[in-house]
Write a protein that holds these residues in place. Structure first.
Motif, PDB file in Angstrom:
ATOM      1  N   GLY A 129       0.825  -1.214   0.000  1.00  0.00           N
ATOM      2  CA  GLY A 129       0.000   0.000   0.000  1.00  0.00           C
ATOM      3  C   GLY A 129       0.853   1.255   0.000  1.00  0.00           C
ATOM      4  N   ASN A 130       2.129   1.119   0.319  1.00  0.00           N
ATOM      5  CA  ASN A 130       2.991   2.306   0.291  1.00  0.00           C
ATOM      6  C   ASN A 130       3.412   2.601  -1.145  1.00  0.00           C
ATOM      7  N   ILE A 131       3.307   3.864  -1.517  1.00  0.00           N
ATOM      8  CA  ILE A 131       3.586   4.231  -2.914  1.00  0.00           C
ATOM      9  C   ILE A 131       5.035   3.890  -3.279  1.00  0.00           C
ATOM     10  N   ALA A 132       5.934   3.918  -2.301  1.00  0.00           N
ATOM     11  CA  ALA A 132       7.336   3.581  -2.573  1.00  0.00           C
ATOM     12  C   ALA A 132       7.453   2.123  -3.022  1.00  0.00           C
ATOM     13  N   LYS A 172      12.412   8.594   5.439  1.00  0.00           N
ATOM     14  CA  LYS A 172      12.371   9.595   6.516  1.00  0.00           C
ATOM     15  C   LYS A 172      11.411  10.672   6.038  1.00  0.00           C
ATOM     16  N   LYS A 173      10.229  10.688   6.657  1.00  0.00           N
ATOM     17  CA  LYS A 173       9.149  11.577   6.201  1.00  0.00           C
ATOM     18  C   LYS A 173       9.288  12.944   6.849  1.00  0.00           C
ATOM     19  N   ASN A 174       9.396  13.969   6.041  1.00  0.00           N
ATOM     20  CA  ASN A 174       9.332  15.355   6.528  1.00  0.00           C
ATOM     21  C   ASN A 174       8.151  16.089   5.902  1.00  0.00           C
ATOM     22  N   PRO A 234       4.495  16.783   5.109  1.00  0.00           N
ATOM     23  CA  PRO A 234       3.228  16.378   5.725  1.00  0.00           C
ATOM     24  C   PRO A 234       2.399  15.505   4.784  1.00  0.00           C
ATOM     25  N   VAL A 235       1.660  14.561   5.386  1.00  0.00           N
ATOM     26  CA  VAL A 235       0.850  13.599   4.610  1.00  0.00           C
ATOM     27  C   VAL A 235      -0.543  14.192   4.347  1.00  0.00           C
ATOM     28  N   CYS A 236      -1.106  13.858   3.193  1.00  0.00           N
ATOM     29  CA  CYS A 236      -2.425  14.373   2.790  1.00  0.00           C
ATOM     30  C   CYS A 236      -2.459  15.888   2.889  1.00  0.00           C
ATOM     31  N   ALA A 237      -1.498  16.509   2.262  1.00  0.00           N
ATOM     32  CA  ALA A 237      -1.318  17.948   2.424  1.00  0.00           C
ATOM     33  C   ALA A 237      -1.421  18.709   1.109  1.00  0.00           C
ATOM     34  N   GLY A 238      -1.530  17.980  -0.023  1.00  0.00           N
ATOM     35  CA  GLY A 238      -1.519  18.650  -1.334  1.00  0.00           C
ATOM     36  C   GLY A 238      -0.118  18.927  -1.834  1.00  0.00           C
ATOM     37  N   MET A 239       0.879  18.277  -1.199  1.00  0.00           N
ATOM     38  CA  MET A 239       2.274  18.501  -1.602  1.00  0.00           C
ATOM     39  C   MET A 239       2.890  17.272  -2.277  1.00  0.00           C
ATOM     40  N   ALA A 240       2.039  16.305  -2.650  1.00  0.00           N
ATOM     41  CA  ALA A 240       2.477  15.120  -3.394  1.00  0.00           C
ATOM     42  C   ALA A 240       3.596  14.347  -2.690  1.00  0.00           C
ATOM     43  N   GLY A 241       3.533  14.301  -1.357  1.00  0.00           N
ATOM     44  CA  GLY A 241       4.585  13.618  -0.601  1.00  0.00           C
ATOM     45  C   GLY A 241       4.733  12.149  -0.976  1.00  0.00           C
ATOM     46  N   GLY A 242       3.606  11.434  -1.066  1.00  0.00           N
ATOM     47  CA  GLY A 242       3.669  10.014  -1.418  1.00  0.00           C
ATOM     48  C   GLY A 242       4.176   9.825  -2.844  1.00  0.00           C
ATOM     49  N   SER A 243       3.644  10.618  -3.776  1.00  0.00           N
ATOM     50  CA  SER A 243       4.081  10.526  -5.177  1.00  0.00           C
ATOM     51  C   SER A 243       5.569  10.811  -5.284  1.00  0.00           C
ATOM     52  N   SER A 244       6.024  11.742  -4.491  1.00  0.00           N
ATOM     53  CA  SER A 244       7.434  12.116  -4.543  1.00  0.00           C
ATOM     54  C   SER A 244       8.329  10.989  -4.008  1.00  0.00           C
ATOM     55  N   ASP A 245       7.837  10.287  -2.977  1.00  0.00           N
ATOM     56  CA  ASP A 245       8.591   9.125  -2.478  1.00  0.00           C
ATOM     57  C   ASP A 245       8.671   8.055  -3.569  1.00  0.00           C
ATOM     58  N   GLY A 246       7.533   7.802  -4.235  1.00  0.00           N
ATOM     59  CA  GLY A 246       7.517   6.817  -5.326  1.00  0.00           C
ATOM     60  C   GLY A 246       8.494   7.216  -6.425  1.00  0.00           C
ATOM     61  N   SER A 281      -0.942   9.664 -10.709  1.00  0.00           N
ATOM     62  CA  SER A 281      -0.997  10.795 -11.654  1.00  0.00           C
ATOM     63  C   SER A 281       0.121  11.819 -11.454  1.00  0.00           C
ATOM     64  N   ASP A 282       0.514  12.055 -10.193  1.00  0.00           N
ATOM     65  CA  ASP A 282       1.536  13.079  -9.928  1.00  0.00           C
ATOM     66  C   ASP A 282       2.959  12.521  -9.995  1.00  0.00           C
ATOM     67  N   VAL A 283       3.088  11.188 -10.141  1.00  0.00           N
ATOM     68  CA  VAL A 283       4.437  10.600 -10.053  1.00  0.00           C
ATOM     69  C   VAL A 283       5.346  11.042 -11.220  1.00  0.00           C
TER      70      VAL A 283
HETATM   71  P1  ATP Z   1      -1.281  14.952  -3.643  1.00  0.00           P
HETATM   72  O1  ATP Z   1      -0.755  16.334  -3.549  1.00  0.00           O
HETATM   73  O2  ATP Z   1      -0.608  14.127  -4.752  1.00  0.00           O
HETATM   74  O3  ATP Z   1      -2.776  14.863  -3.638  1.00  0.00           O
HETATM   75  P2  ATP Z   1      -1.156  14.467  -0.852  1.00  0.00           P
HETATM   76  O4  ATP Z   1      -0.089  15.332  -0.262  1.00  0.00           O
HETATM   77  O5  ATP Z   1      -2.553  14.999  -0.754  1.00  0.00           O
HETATM   78  O6  ATP Z   1      -0.795  14.174  -2.349  1.00  0.00           O
HETATM   79  P3  ATP Z   1       0.122  12.122   0.111  1.00  0.00           P
HETATM   80  O7  ATP Z   1       0.691  12.550   1.419  1.00  0.00           O
HETATM   81  O8  ATP Z   1       1.008  12.054  -1.043  1.00  0.00           O
HETATM   82  O9  ATP Z   1      -1.139  13.066  -0.182  1.00  0.00           O
HETATM   83  O10 ATP Z   1      -0.593  10.685   0.217  1.00  0.00           O
HETATM   84  C1  ATP Z   1      -1.620  10.478   1.050  1.00  0.00           C
HETATM   85  C2  ATP Z   1      -2.133   9.020   1.096  1.00  0.00           C
HETATM   86  O11 ATP Z   1      -1.221   8.080   0.517  1.00  0.00           O
HETATM   87  C3  ATP Z   1      -2.318   8.627   2.524  1.00  0.00           C
HETATM   88  O12 ATP Z   1      -3.523   7.933   2.584  1.00  0.00           O
HETATM   89  C4  ATP Z   1      -1.136   7.716   2.825  1.00  0.00           C
HETATM   90  O13 ATP Z   1      -1.470   6.738   3.795  1.00  0.00           O
HETATM   91  C5  ATP Z   1      -0.840   7.077   1.485  1.00  0.00           C
HETATM   92  N1  ATP Z   1       0.607   6.795   1.293  1.00  0.00           N
HETATM   93  C6  ATP Z   1       1.138   5.674   0.778  1.00  0.00           C
HETATM   94  N2  ATP Z   1       2.464   5.759   0.714  1.00  0.00           N
HETATM   95  C7  ATP Z   1       2.810   6.963   1.195  1.00  0.00           C
HETATM   96  C8  ATP Z   1       4.050   7.631   1.370  1.00  0.00           C
HETATM   97  N3  ATP Z   1       5.221   7.046   1.053  1.00  0.00           N
HETATM   98  N4  ATP Z   1       4.019   8.873   1.863  1.00  0.00           N
HETATM   99  C9  ATP Z   1       2.831   9.469   2.167  1.00  0.00           C
HETATM  100  N5  ATP Z   1       1.643   8.897   2.024  1.00  0.00           N
HETATM  101  C10 ATP Z   1       1.612   7.640   1.542  1.00  0.00           C
END
Ligand code: ATP
Length: 292
Positions: free
Chosen positions: A65-68, A91-93, A95-107, A136-138
């Protein structure tokens, strides 16, 4: 031996939604910008084929389930290579679900690392295509820098870099569900759209004032009232001297552009008293140099 790669956060200088597609996605037009807020991906080879994942954020998925991990699997599948054994630490810096594509960027950082280790001759375009099968953002995150992203986000055009500036980035504690926000979009009812052409011209002429003037995200116009903090942060950034401020992606993170460090640092200091996830950032360059 360990191998590391930074995964940069992205901001939307503009975000426009042009229409709904038959495949259920929306047609987007976005000017994207990497910033130096970053996660760090570390690979350590291991004997067993497959991936084990560790991260400093306990609530992130550590399996497929992790994008990485998704990105790593997709890389070996697309390139018909036997899966290597790898421990992946994130090492996550960002923020998650923030609109900053953190998960896509890890992938995307995983894809760049795997290319470096396994297939250095793989063209950037092919790596971005693999990224498109992950999210989509990867593809944009594989490339980074300043770029126009169209289609689902995978059709990329490099743009001249954002001129040097300072960026105050602030994420309020609420989370916004991206699918929920997209579900509320009625494209014909969007009355205002960003001046994307003007933004491209301003980037071409290195006109920071013109860029600031054109920051615009259509999601702000349909944001439910319960996310009032987004607008409070915008107002605070403008009061503290930002040239302009906007929400990034589907929010809730807001950023303000400043030509000088001092006022940006003061804004970050003031906002961080209320919102701990506040960062002083600079634009980051493309991860890949331009390739044919
Ligand atoms: P975007 O800007 O692309 O919409 P986002 O900043 O809103 O991204 P992310 O933090 O990239 O959201 O991802 C959020 C979701 O993806 C969460 O439900 C999280 O559990 C899941 N996820 C899977 N792998 C990761 C990862 N490596 N980092 C962050 N979230 C991840």
């Amino acid at each position: 031996m360990a191998y590391t790669e930074p995964a940069y956060a992205k901001l939307n200088l503009t975000l426009d939604i042009l229409g709904r597609r038959e495949d259920g996605y929306h047609d987007m037009r976005m000017v994207m910008q990497s910033i130096d807020l970053q996660d760090l991906i570390t690979f350590t080879p291991q004997a067993e084929p497959g991936f084990t994942l560790t991260t400093n954020l306990p609530y992130l998925p550590r399996d497929g389930g992790n994008i990485a991990v998704k990105a790593a699997n997709q890389f070996f599948q697309d390139n018909r290579l036997p899966v290597l054994g790898m421990s992946i630490d994130i090492k996550k810096n960002i923020p998650v679900c923030a609109g900053m594509a953190g998960g896509s960027s890890d992938g995307a950082a995983v894809l760049r690392l795997l290319r470096r280790l396994c297939l250095p001759e793989l063209p950037q375009g092919q790596l971005e295509e693999t990224g498109g099968r992950v999210g989509s953002d990867v593809p944009y995150c594989v490339r980074g820098g300043t770029a126009l992203a169209e289609g689902r986000g995978e059709a990329l055009t490099d743009l001249p870099p954002l001129p040097p500036c300072w960026i105050a980035v602030c994420k309020p504690p609420c989370s916004i569900s991206t699918p929920e926000l997209f579900a509320q979009v009625r494209v014909k009812r969007l009355r205002c759209h960003p001046d994307t052409a003007g933004m491209l011209e301003a980037l071409s002429s290195g006109d920071l004032e013109g860029i600031a003037h054109r920051l615009y995200n259509v999601f702000e116009d349909i944001l439910p009232r319960r996310y009032a903090q987004v607008f409070e942060i915008k107002a605070a950034l403008l009061n503290m001297g930002a040239m302009a401020a906007s929400m990034t992606g589907s929010g809730p993170t807001v950023f303000g552009l400043f030509p000088e460090r001092e006022p940006a640092a003061r804004a970050v200091q003031a906002l961080s008293e209320r919102f701990p996830a506040t960062f002083l950032c600079r634009p980051a360059p493309a991860c890949f140099p331009r390739q044919p």
